[in-house]
Design an enzyme around this catalytic site. Structure first.
Site, PDB file in Angstrom:
ATOM      1  N   SER A   1      -2.388   0.724  -4.583  1.00  0.00           N
ATOM      2  CA  SER A   1      -3.011   1.773  -3.645  1.00  0.00           C
ATOM      3  C   SER A   1      -4.262   2.475  -4.150  1.00  0.00           C
ATOM      4  O   SER A   1      -4.291   2.316  -5.417  1.00  0.00           O
ATOM      5  CB  SER A   1      -2.105   2.967  -3.797  1.00  0.00           C
ATOM      6  OG  SER A   1      -2.667   4.257  -3.243  1.00  0.00           O
ATOM      7  N   ALA A   2      -5.043   2.901  -3.235  1.00  0.00           N
ATOM      8  CA  ALA A   2      -6.463   3.444  -3.626  1.00  0.00           C
ATOM      9  C   ALA A   2      -6.223   5.036  -4.198  1.00  0.00           C
ATOM     10  O   ALA A   2      -7.156   5.620  -4.714  1.00  0.00           O
ATOM     11  CB  ALA A   2      -7.311   3.466  -2.532  1.00  0.00           C
ATOM     12  N   SER A   3      -5.286   5.377  -4.050  1.00  0.00           N
ATOM     13  CA  SER A   3      -4.886   6.776  -4.128  1.00  0.00           C
ATOM     14  C   SER A   3      -4.715   7.070  -5.844  1.00  0.00           C
ATOM     15  O   SER A   3      -3.974   6.505  -6.392  1.00  0.00           O
ATOM     16  CB  SER A   3      -3.738   7.238  -3.578  1.00  0.00           C
ATOM     17  OG  SER A   3      -3.563   8.765  -4.038  1.00  0.00           O
TER      18      SER A   3
ATOM     19  N   LYS B   1     -10.941  -0.849  -1.922  1.00  0.00           N
ATOM     20  CA  LYS B   1     -10.862  -1.465  -0.691  1.00  0.00           C
ATOM     21  C   LYS B   1     -12.103  -1.207   0.164  1.00  0.00           C
ATOM     22  O   LYS B   1     -12.480  -0.111   0.473  1.00  0.00           O
ATOM     23  CB  LYS B   1      -9.558  -1.254   0.020  1.00  0.00           C
ATOM     24  CG  LYS B   1      -8.238  -1.617  -0.971  1.00  0.00           C
ATOM     25  CD  LYS B   1      -7.020  -0.994  -0.152  1.00  0.00           C
ATOM     26  CE  LYS B   1      -5.895  -0.624  -1.290  1.00  0.00           C
ATOM     27  NZ  LYS B   1      -4.733  -0.038  -0.542  1.00  0.00           N
TER      28      LYS B   1
ATOM     29  N   ASN C   1      -3.261   9.843  -6.456  1.00  0.00           N
ATOM     30  CA  ASN C   1      -2.283  10.665  -6.174  1.00  0.00           C
ATOM     31  C   ASN C   1      -0.901   9.903  -6.609  1.00  0.00           C
ATOM     32  O   ASN C   1      -0.018  10.449  -6.123  1.00  0.00           O
ATOM     33  CB  ASN C   1      -2.239  11.786  -5.222  1.00  0.00           C
ATOM     34  CG  ASN C   1      -3.574  12.634  -5.602  1.00  0.00           C
ATOM     35  OD1 ASN C   1      -3.503  13.555  -6.410  1.00  0.00           O
ATOM     36  ND2 ASN C   1      -4.421  12.731  -4.581  1.00  0.00           N
TER      37      ASN C   1
ATOM     38  N   THR D   1       1.875   9.983   4.490  1.00  0.00           N
ATOM     39  CA  THR D   1       0.970  10.809   3.998  1.00  0.00           C
ATOM     40  C   THR D   1      -0.518  10.475   4.627  1.00  0.00           C
ATOM     41  O   THR D   1      -1.448  11.406   4.445  1.00  0.00           O
ATOM     42  CB  THR D   1       0.685  10.757   2.345  1.00  0.00           C
ATOM     43  OG1 THR D   1       0.944   9.069   1.862  1.00  0.00           O
ATOM     44  CG2 THR D   1       1.794  11.168   1.372  1.00  0.00           C
TER      45      THR D   1
ATOM     46  N   GLU E   1      -0.072  -3.525   4.634  1.00  0.00           N
ATOM     47  CA  GLU E   1      -1.078  -2.471   4.712  1.00  0.00           C
ATOM     48  C   GLU E   1      -1.070  -1.765   5.865  1.00  0.00           C
ATOM     49  O   GLU E   1      -0.750  -2.382   7.270  1.00  0.00           O
ATOM     50  CB  GLU E   1      -2.377  -3.250   4.462  1.00  0.00           C
ATOM     51  CG  GLU E   1      -3.162  -3.017   3.192  1.00  0.00           C
ATOM     52  CD  GLU E   1      -3.654  -1.758   2.781  1.00  0.00           C
ATOM     53  OE1 GLU E   1      -3.705  -0.519   3.694  1.00  0.00           O
ATOM     54  OE2 GLU E   1      -3.955  -1.734   1.720  1.00  0.00           O
ATOM     55  N   ASP E   2      -1.776  -0.533   6.004  1.00  0.00           N
ATOM     56  CA  ASP E   2      -1.745   0.220   7.451  1.00  0.00           C
ATOM     57  C   ASP E   2      -3.260   0.228   7.857  1.00  0.00           C
ATOM     58  O   ASP E   2      -3.791   0.877   8.555  1.00  0.00           O
ATOM     59  CB  ASP E   2      -1.178   1.560   7.350  1.00  0.00           C
ATOM     60  CG  ASP E   2      -1.832   2.607   6.637  1.00  0.00           C
ATOM     61  OD1 ASP E   2      -2.175   2.062   5.469  1.00  0.00           O
ATOM     62  OD2 ASP E   2      -1.978   3.704   6.773  1.00  0.00           O
TER      63      ASP E   2
ATOM     64  N   ASP F   1       0.791  -1.095  -0.036  1.00  0.00           N
ATOM     65  CA  ASP F   1       0.145  -0.178  -0.181  1.00  0.00           C
ATOM     66  C   ASP F   1       0.970   1.047  -0.049  1.00  0.00           C
ATOM     67  O   ASP F   1       2.177   1.120   0.329  1.00  0.00           O
ATOM     68  CB  ASP F   1      -0.766   0.087   1.285  1.00  0.00           C
ATOM     69  CG  ASP F   1      -1.450   1.139   1.280  1.00  0.00           C
ATOM     70  OD1 ASP F   1      -2.352   1.681   0.328  1.00  0.00           O
ATOM     71  OD2 ASP F   1      -1.751   1.897   2.713  1.00  0.00           O
ATOM     72  N   LEU F   2       0.334   2.200  -0.315  1.00  0.00           N
ATOM     73  CA  LEU F   2       1.339   3.428  -0.359  1.00  0.00           C
ATOM     74  C   LEU F   2       1.236   4.297   0.926  1.00  0.00           C
ATOM     75  O   LEU F   2       1.892   4.632   1.679  1.00  0.00           O
ATOM     76  CB  LEU F   2       0.897   4.424  -1.407  1.00  0.00           C
ATOM     77  CG  LEU F   2       1.691   5.819  -1.608  1.00  0.00           C
ATOM     78  CD1 LEU F   2       3.244   5.450  -2.027  1.00  0.00           C
ATOM     79  CD2 LEU F   2       1.222   6.548  -2.963  1.00  0.00           C
ATOM     80  N   ASP F   3      -0.051   4.970   1.149  1.00  0.00           N
ATOM     81  CA  ASP F   3      -0.244   5.975   2.360  1.00  0.00           C
ATOM     82  C   ASP F   3      -0.190   5.324   3.366  1.00  0.00           C
ATOM     83  O   ASP F   3      -0.857   4.508   3.661  1.00  0.00           O
ATOM     84  CB  ASP F   3      -1.688   6.644   1.827  1.00  0.00           C
ATOM     85  CG  ASP F   3      -1.548   7.426   0.599  1.00  0.00           C
ATOM     86  OD1 ASP F   3      -0.970   8.331   0.570  1.00  0.00           O
ATOM     87  OD2 ASP F   3      -2.521   7.306  -0.055  1.00  0.00           O
TER      88      ASP F   3
ATOM     89  N   LYS G   1      -8.942   4.927   6.156  1.00  0.00           N
ATOM     90  CA  LYS G   1      -7.923   4.726   5.619  1.00  0.00           C
ATOM     91  C   LYS G   1      -8.110   3.684   4.558  1.00  0.00           C
ATOM     92  O   LYS G   1      -8.704   2.773   4.759  1.00  0.00           O
ATOM     93  CB  LYS G   1      -6.625   4.217   6.595  1.00  0.00           C
ATOM     94  CG  LYS G   1      -6.243   5.432   7.639  1.00  0.00           C
ATOM     95  CD  LYS G   1      -5.182   4.804   8.533  1.00  0.00           C
ATOM     96  CE  LYS G   1      -4.741   5.876   9.226  1.00  0.00           C
ATOM     97  NZ  LYS G   1      -3.743   5.133  10.473  1.00  0.00           N
ATOM     98  N   GLY G   2      -7.285   3.871   3.292  1.00  0.00           N
ATOM     99  CA  GLY G   2      -7.626   2.777   2.303  1.00  0.00           C
ATOM    100  C   GLY G   2      -8.627   3.016   1.531  1.00  0.00           C
ATOM    101  O   GLY G   2      -8.773   2.354   0.491  1.00  0.00           O
TER     102      GLY G   2
HETATM  103  C1  BG6 Z   1      -5.629   5.669   0.477  1.00  0.00           C
HETATM  104  C2  BG6 Z   1      -5.854   6.617   1.554  1.00  0.00           C
HETATM  105  O1  BG6 Z   1      -4.528   5.249   0.067  1.00  0.00           O
HETATM  106  O2  BG6 Z   1      -5.973   6.530  -0.697  1.00  0.00           O
HETATM  107  C3  BG6 Z   1      -7.085   7.034   1.823  1.00  0.00           C
HETATM  108  O3  BG6 Z   1      -5.339   5.660   2.729  1.00  0.00           O
HETATM  109  C4  BG6 Z   1      -7.548   8.141   0.469  1.00  0.00           C
HETATM  110  O4  BG6 Z   1      -6.833   8.017   3.036  1.00  0.00           O
HETATM  111  C5  BG6 Z   1      -7.331   7.136  -0.646  1.00  0.00           C
HETATM  112  O5  BG6 Z   1      -8.711   8.629   0.574  1.00  0.00           O
HETATM  113  C6  BG6 Z   1      -7.730   7.948  -1.910  1.00  0.00           C
HETATM  114  O6  BG6 Z   1      -6.418   8.874  -2.029  1.00  0.00           O
HETATM  115  P1  BG6 Z   1      -6.549  10.247  -3.088  1.00  0.00           P
HETATM  116  O7  BG6 Z   1      -5.262  10.533  -2.920  1.00  0.00           O
HETATM  117  O8  BG6 Z   1      -6.973   9.619  -4.410  1.00  0.00           O
HETATM  118  O9  BG6 Z   1      -7.527  11.139  -2.632  1.00  0.00           O
HETATM  119 MG    MG Z   2      -2.855   3.037   3.683  1.00  0.00          MG
END
Ligand code: BG6
Ligand code: MG
Length: 216
Positions: free
Chosen positions: A115-117, A146, A119, A18, A170-171, A10-12, A46-47
């Site tokens: 990662s779900a992000s 997730k 970014n 972050t 994962e966190d 996982d990333l964040d 989270k996630g």
């Molecule tokens: C996950 C984070 O990795 O990404 C969440 O744990 C976050 O907190 C999710 O909401 C989505 O991220 P982003 O950067 O697309 O808003």
């Molecule tokens: Mg995370």
């Protein structure tokens, strides 16, 4: 590792610190809407994807909004988050991660990002890590957030490893649930109250050593 395994990170909150910025950005949205948002509430976000996080936040504050208002808040949250990470560099990598990734590469153990992000690539670029991952799967590529395992299954597919030979780090509660649901080996980074379902639980990335991973 007797049978060759691959790692999905996982990333964040695992690679980079972050998670605290996501929390601060959501807290501002909640406060502006007139309610508080604790770190404990934040564990549930989270996630979880940005859109689902907003839905959770709004239900917590008992707030009903139109689609247009929601879209504005999603943009506000992300703009604030991006301003918080604007000057991010390697100093925000979590303890031990840099050494771990180097050792995995040195031993030719493949690793991916799951990662779900949305970014994620921007962050990996800022950390000069993009080219080190064998595969990257982020929030732009998957439809289901997730605890749905889609992000990890796509990562496993890209690595060409079967789920049971993937170790997921994962966190987030949602991430551990996702990994467990498809028979991946879950490693939680955090507290047992939150990550009790993880197959292995570590209190910090400092304990996530190469030696620990090869014992699994
Ligand atoms: C996950 C984070 O990795 O990404 C969440 O744990 C976050 O907190 C999710 O909401 C989505 O991220 P982003 O950067 O697309 O808003
Ligand atoms: Mg995370």
């Amino acid at each position: 590792m007797s049978i060759q395994k691959a790692i999905i990170f996982d990333l964040d909150g695992v690679i980079v610190d972050t998670a605290k910025y996501h929390y601060l950005a959501w807290k501002k949205i909640a406060n502006d809407l007139g309610f508080d948002f604790s770190e404990e509430d934040n564990e549930k976000l989270k996630g979880v994807s940005r859109v689902q996080s907003l839905e959770f936040l709004l239900s917590l504050g008992n707030v009903t909004l139109s689609q247009t208002e929601k879209e504005k808040l999603l943009k506000d949250k992300n703009d604030h988050y991006l301003s918080l990470i604007a000057h991010m560099d390697e100093s925000e990598l979590l303890p031990g991660i840099s050494i771990l990734l180097k050792k995995l590469q040195g031993h030719k153990i493949p690793f991916a990002l799951g990662s779900a992000s949305k970014n994620a690539r921007l962050i990996l670029d800022a950390l000069h890590l993009t080219d080190h991952f064998s595969a990257i799967v982020d929030g732009n590529e998957v439809a289901k957030a997730k605890p749905d395992p889609e992000v990890f299954l796509v990562a496993a597919q890209k690595l060409n490893f079967s789920p049971e030979n993937c170790i997921v780090v994962e966190d987030a509660q949602a991430g551990i649930e996702a990994a467990n649901s498809v028979g991946m080996i879950s490693v939680g980074i955090g507290k047992s109250e939150v990550l009790g379902e993880a197959a292995y639980l570590l209190s910090s990335t400092e304990e996530l050593t190469f030696e620990f991973l090869i014992k699994i």
